[in-house]
Design an enzyme around this catalytic site. Structure first.
Site, PDB file in Angstrom:
ATOM      1  N   ASP A  36       3.197 -19.183  11.864  1.00 58.29           N
ATOM      2  CA  ASP A  36       3.464 -18.284  10.739  1.00 58.29           C
ATOM      3  C   ASP A  36       4.463 -18.898   9.753  1.00 58.29           C
ATOM      4  OD1 ASP A  36       1.786 -16.253  11.449  1.00 58.29           O
ATOM      5  OD2 ASP A  36       3.289 -15.084  12.487  1.00 58.29           O
ATOM      6  N   GLY A  50       9.741 -39.354  20.825  1.00 56.27           N
ATOM      7  CA  GLY A  50       9.826 -40.699  20.271  1.00 56.27           C
ATOM      8  C   GLY A  50       9.794 -41.753  21.366  1.00 56.27           C
ATOM      9  N   LYS A  74      -9.463 -13.493  12.076  1.00 52.94           N
ATOM     10  CA  LYS A  74      -8.077 -13.074  11.827  1.00 52.94           C
ATOM     11  C   LYS A  74      -7.212 -13.865  12.806  1.00 52.94           C
ATOM     12  CE  LYS A  74      -8.966  -8.343  10.379  1.00 52.94           C
ATOM     13  NZ  LYS A  74      -8.688  -6.927  10.600  1.00 52.94           N
ATOM     14  N   VAL A  75      -6.069 -14.294  12.353  1.00 51.97           N
ATOM     15  CA  VAL A  75      -5.254 -15.155  13.225  1.00 51.97           C
ATOM     16  C   VAL A  75      -3.790 -14.754  13.201  1.00 51.97           C
ATOM     17  CG1 VAL A  75      -4.418 -17.522  13.506  1.00 51.97           C
ATOM     18  CG2 VAL A  75      -6.833 -17.121  13.126  1.00 51.97           C
ATOM     19  N   TYR A  76      -3.165 -14.786  14.356  1.00 46.89           N
ATOM     20  CA  TYR A  76      -1.729 -14.536  14.488  1.00 46.89           C
ATOM     21  C   TYR A  76      -1.041 -15.781  15.051  1.00 46.89           C
ATOM     22  CZ  TYR A  76      -2.798  -9.614  13.693  1.00 46.89           C
ATOM     23  OH  TYR A  76      -3.214  -8.434  13.130  1.00 46.89           O
ATOM     24  N   ASN A  97      -1.950 -13.307   2.147  1.00 43.47           N
ATOM     25  CA  ASN A  97      -2.404 -13.715   3.487  1.00 43.47           C
ATOM     26  C   ASN A  97      -3.166 -12.568   4.135  1.00 43.47           C
ATOM     27  OD1 ASN A  97       0.169 -12.371   3.872  1.00 43.47           O
ATOM     28  ND2 ASN A  97       0.139 -13.074   5.994  1.00 43.47           N
ATOM     29  N   PHE A  98      -4.117 -12.028   3.342  1.00 45.59           N
ATOM     30  CA  PHE A  98      -5.032 -11.026   3.884  1.00 45.59           C
ATOM     31  C   PHE A  98      -5.987 -11.691   4.851  1.00 45.59           C
ATOM     32  CE2 PHE A  98      -4.512  -8.785  -0.379  1.00 45.59           C
ATOM     33  CZ  PHE A  98      -3.758  -7.753   0.146  1.00 45.59           C
ATOM     34  N   ARG A 118       0.842  -1.197   0.000  1.00 45.68           N
ATOM     35  CA  ARG A 118       0.000   0.000   0.000  1.00 45.68           C
ATOM     36  C   ARG A 118       0.878   1.248   0.000  1.00 45.68           C
ATOM     37  NH1 ARG A 118      -4.579  -0.019   4.446  1.00 45.68           N
ATOM     38  NH2 ARG A 118      -3.373  -1.875   4.929  1.00 45.68           N
ATOM     39  N   THR A 159      -4.687  -0.661  -4.535  1.00 46.84           N
ATOM     40  CA  THR A 159      -5.550  -1.580  -5.295  1.00 46.84           C
ATOM     41  C   THR A 159      -7.026  -1.232  -5.147  1.00 46.84           C
ATOM     42  OG1 THR A 159      -5.536  -3.086  -3.433  1.00 46.84           O
ATOM     43  CG2 THR A 159      -3.910  -3.474  -5.162  1.00 46.84           C
TER      44      THR A 159
HETATM   45  N1  COA Z   1      -4.029  -1.143  -1.580  1.00 53.72           N
HETATM   46  C1  COA Z   1      -5.209  -0.866  -0.985  1.00 53.72           C
HETATM   47  N2  COA Z   1      -5.672  -1.573   0.068  1.00 53.72           N
HETATM   48  C2  COA Z   1      -4.911  -2.580   0.521  1.00 53.72           C
HETATM   49  C3  COA Z   1      -3.684  -2.917  -0.059  1.00 53.72           C
HETATM   50  C4  COA Z   1      -3.245  -2.152  -1.178  1.00 53.72           C
HETATM   51  N3  COA Z   1      -2.077  -2.383  -1.780  1.00 53.72           N
HETATM   52  N4  COA Z   1      -3.156  -3.980   0.611  1.00 53.72           N
HETATM   53  C5  COA Z   1      -4.025  -4.267   1.592  1.00 53.72           C
HETATM   54  N5  COA Z   1      -5.093  -3.458   1.550  1.00 53.72           N
HETATM   55  C6  COA Z   1      -6.263  -3.445   2.414  1.00 53.72           C
HETATM   56  C7  COA Z   1      -7.057  -4.717   2.302  1.00 53.72           C
HETATM   57  O1  COA Z   1      -7.819  -4.733   1.136  1.00 53.72           O
HETATM   58  C8  COA Z   1      -7.881  -4.660   3.567  1.00 53.72           C
HETATM   59  O2  COA Z   1      -8.983  -3.802   3.363  1.00 53.72           O
HETATM   60  P1  COA Z   1     -10.495  -4.180   3.795  1.00 53.72           P
HETATM   61  O3  COA Z   1     -10.412  -4.747   5.167  1.00 53.72           O
HETATM   62  O4  COA Z   1     -11.179  -2.865   3.691  1.00 53.72           O
HETATM   63  O5  COA Z   1     -11.010  -5.165   2.835  1.00 53.72           O
HETATM   64  C9  COA Z   1      -6.947  -3.934   4.547  1.00 53.72           C
HETATM   65  O6  COA Z   1      -5.890  -3.427   3.762  1.00 53.72           O
HETATM   66  C10 COA Z   1      -6.378  -4.770   5.663  1.00 53.72           C
HETATM   67  O7  COA Z   1      -5.816  -5.979   5.212  1.00 53.72           O
HETATM   68  P2  COA Z   1      -5.762  -7.239   6.202  1.00 53.72           P
HETATM   69  O8  COA Z   1      -5.017  -8.355   5.673  1.00 53.72           O
HETATM   70  O9  COA Z   1      -7.163  -7.567   6.588  1.00 53.72           O
HETATM   71  O10 COA Z   1      -4.938  -6.652   7.454  1.00 53.72           O
HETATM   72  P3  COA Z   1      -5.316  -6.632   8.993  1.00 53.72           P
HETATM   73  O11 COA Z   1      -4.295  -5.796   9.654  1.00 53.72           O
HETATM   74  O12 COA Z   1      -6.742  -6.265   9.206  1.00 53.72           O
HETATM   75  O13 COA Z   1      -5.150  -8.160   9.455  1.00 53.72           O
HETATM   76  C11 COA Z   1      -3.976 -10.232   9.757  1.00 53.72           C
HETATM   77  C12 COA Z   1      -3.871  -8.708   9.600  1.00 53.72           C
HETATM   78  C13 COA Z   1      -2.586 -10.818   9.719  1.00 53.72           C
HETATM   79  C14 COA Z   1      -4.654 -10.586  11.077  1.00 53.72           C
HETATM   80  C15 COA Z   1      -4.845 -10.777   8.595  1.00 53.72           C
HETATM   81  O14 COA Z   1      -4.279 -10.354   7.396  1.00 53.72           O
HETATM   82  C16 COA Z   1      -5.008 -12.295   8.609  1.00 53.72           C
HETATM   83  O15 COA Z   1      -5.736 -12.871   9.404  1.00 53.72           O
HETATM   84  N6  COA Z   1      -4.338 -12.953   7.656  1.00 53.72           N
HETATM   85  C17 COA Z   1      -4.463 -14.364   7.455  1.00 53.72           C
HETATM   86  C18 COA Z   1      -3.735 -15.161   8.510  1.00 53.72           C
HETATM   87  C19 COA Z   1      -2.295 -14.765   8.650  1.00 53.72           C
HETATM   88  O16 COA Z   1      -1.526 -14.793   7.717  1.00 53.72           O
HETATM   89  N7  COA Z   1      -1.921 -14.451   9.889  1.00 53.72           N
HETATM   90  C20 COA Z   1      -0.547 -14.349  10.286  1.00 53.72           C
HETATM   91  C21 COA Z   1       0.122 -13.143   9.886  1.00 53.72           C
HETATM   92  S1  COA Z   1       1.840 -13.446  10.100  1.00 53.72           S
END
Ligand code: COA
Length: 424
Positions: free
Chosen positions: A167, A246, A135-137, A95-96, A37, A73
């Site tokens: 992760d 084991g 959402k998961v960490y 991994n959004f 972004r 995007t």
């Molecule tokens: N341009 C515009 N918008 C963008 C973008 C770009 N280049 N890249 C990301 N975004 C937006 C997304 O579209 C999203 O928008 P929306 O919620 O309005 O649809 C927003 O940024 C947030 O993205 P997201 O991935 O949901 O981030 P988050 O901070 O809310 O959540 C996590 C973070 C890690 C919890 C989440 O991504 C997740 O659960 N991922 C899957 C599991 C995972 O990989 N977890 C471990 C991470 S190590």
């Protein structure tokens, strides 16, 4: 020539799980285009900052061998660029949070319309089911995947491990799925969806604990220390401290210097096949013939006493001396190595597993290089990109935009003025 040369990865990953996967693909030779972004980038760039103004080690250590493209995007012009990238690339990795890509307008159906050869690979916290929208960490995955309930000591709470199995572990699973899908596409010509849920990845790594769950239903787990200590089992696989997973009992034992060095310990396994040698080494030759000690079964109810006796010996040696003495005798032992020791390990540096990388903002730093060694696909670790460093380059080289068109995209707010690079 590298293993994945010619493969283009549209990298929508962030934080740790996804970048673990795409960095690996980059090491194997793929062209990894990291979409970030504008003005923000991967959140980890500014997490746990140790050098003011520079990308954090969290980011730099997970994003080697990639190129950074800033693209909004959600902007109509940015969407157009993304569509062209989808048509041009082989794999989209993301991994959004669940649903984010759909909300951007890039459903699996739309992606297939744009590029039927596209492989769309995702990390999510959970697979289909009641938690699919969460959402998961890392630590949540360790807890939900069975690791935390089986880690720690019997008399303590569940515990998370230092290894980032949720992760990084899931990133590795995803990379394998992608490579397999690329191989299948060679025959079918079609892309496919690849999903690696973190819960499933952790459970896969805890396979032996599910083994024990089923064994427990047939009787107590005799190799667990609690069996010898007469502590009854509950209904689920218990936490087993440092017991080996084991069939051969093992524990972590103190070594010389443990009073002041928190890592002066060794892992010691009382492998049945070398029991006689263990008895000789620790000065208990009589245990070889003594029916109370001579067989693995006889030893089960006195493992704590046996390990305390072995520890009396290991405490007279450093962890490296224990290794030097036991290794030639095939007695399985391993020193507890600290991060400080690993960072300085000459053989890990020699093999490229510990690498020093130079970075224009922060100078030299250490990282973990590619842990997989291939004889015909050499890895060179290159530094992580600055935010948007390759925006113009990618728009022109990969998508054929002219300088004027690139300027128009900036004007329309689809990309951002690329950060100036410090002199390298
Ligand atoms: N341009 C515009 N918008 C963008 C973008 C770009 N280049 N890249 C990301 N975004 C937006 C997304 O579209 C999203 O928008 P929306 O919620 O309005 O649809 C927003 O940024 C947030 O993205 P997201 O991935 O949901 O981030 P988050 O901070 O809310 O959540 C996590 C973070 C890690 C919890 C989440 O991504 C997740 O659960 N991922 C899957 C599991 C995972 O990989 N977890 C471990 C991470 S190590």
């Amino acid at each position: 020539m590298k293993a994945l040369e010619g493969v283009k990865i549209l990298d929508f990953t962030h934080v740790q799980s996804g970048p673990t996967c795409t960095q690996l693909l980059g090491w194997f030779g793929a062209d990894v285009i990291k979409v970030e972004r504008p003005g923000v980038g991967d959140a980890t760039r500014k997490q746990l900052v140790d050098v003011e103004g520079a990308d954090s080690l969290y980011f730099t250590m997970l994003n080697h061998n990639t190129r950074s493209l800033t693209l909004n995007t959600k902007n109509p012009k940015g969407k157009e660029v993304l569509e062209r990238l989808v048509k041009e690339c082989d794999v989209l990795v993301e991994n959004f949070a669940p649903g984010a890509l759909d909300r951007m307008g890039f459903t699996w159906e739309r992606i297939q319309e744009l590029n039927p050869r596209m492989i769309m690979a995702s990390v999510k916290g959970f697979g289909p089911g009641p938690f699919q929208d969460c959402k998961v960490y890392e630590n949540v995955a360790q807890c939900a995947g069975g690791s935390a309930s089986t880690t720690g000591f019997l008399d303590g709470p569940p515990m998370v491990t230092g290894a980032q199995i949720g992760d990084s572990g899931t990133g590795l699973h995803l990379a394998l799925g992608i490579v397999a899908a690329l191989f299948q596409r060679e025959k079918t010509g079609r892309g496919q969806k690849v999903l690696a849920p973190m819960q499933d990845g952790v459970l896969n790594l805890c396979r032996v604990k599910l083994r024990d769950q089923q064994r427990l239903e047939r009787g107590p787990l005799q190799e667990y220390s609690q069996f010898g200590e007469g502590i009854p089992f509950g209904e689920a696989t218990p936490r087993a401290g440092n017991d080996s997973g084991g069939g051969q009992p093992g524990r972590i034992l103190k070594c010389k210097g443990w009073e002041t060095d928190p890592d002066s310990y060794t892992y010691f396994i009382t492998q049945a096949a070398v029991w006689d040698k263990i008895c000789d080494v620790i000065g208990k030759p009589d245990w070889k013939e003594d029916p109370e000690y001579a067989t693995p079964k006889a030893r089960l109810n006195k493992l704590t006493h046996i390990f305390e006796t072995i520890e009396q010996w290991t405490m007279t040696k450093t962890k490296f001396e224990v290794m030097e003495i036991c290794n030639p005798l095939d007695i399985p032992v391993g020193p507890i190595l600290s991060m400080k020791e690993l960072a300085a390990d000459p053989s890990l540096r020699e093999t490229g597993t510990i690498v020093e990388v130079d970075h224009p903002e922060r100078g030299a730093y250490l990282t973990v290089g590619c842990p997989i060694k291939m004889s015909d696909s050499e890895v060179t670790v290159t530094r992580s990109p600055l935010l948007g460093e390759h925006t113009a380059e990618i728009l022109s080289d990969v998508l054929g935009y002219s300088d004027e068109e690139v300027a128009e995209l900036k004007e329309a707010g689809a990309t951002e003025v690329v950060k100036k690079m410090a002199a390298e």
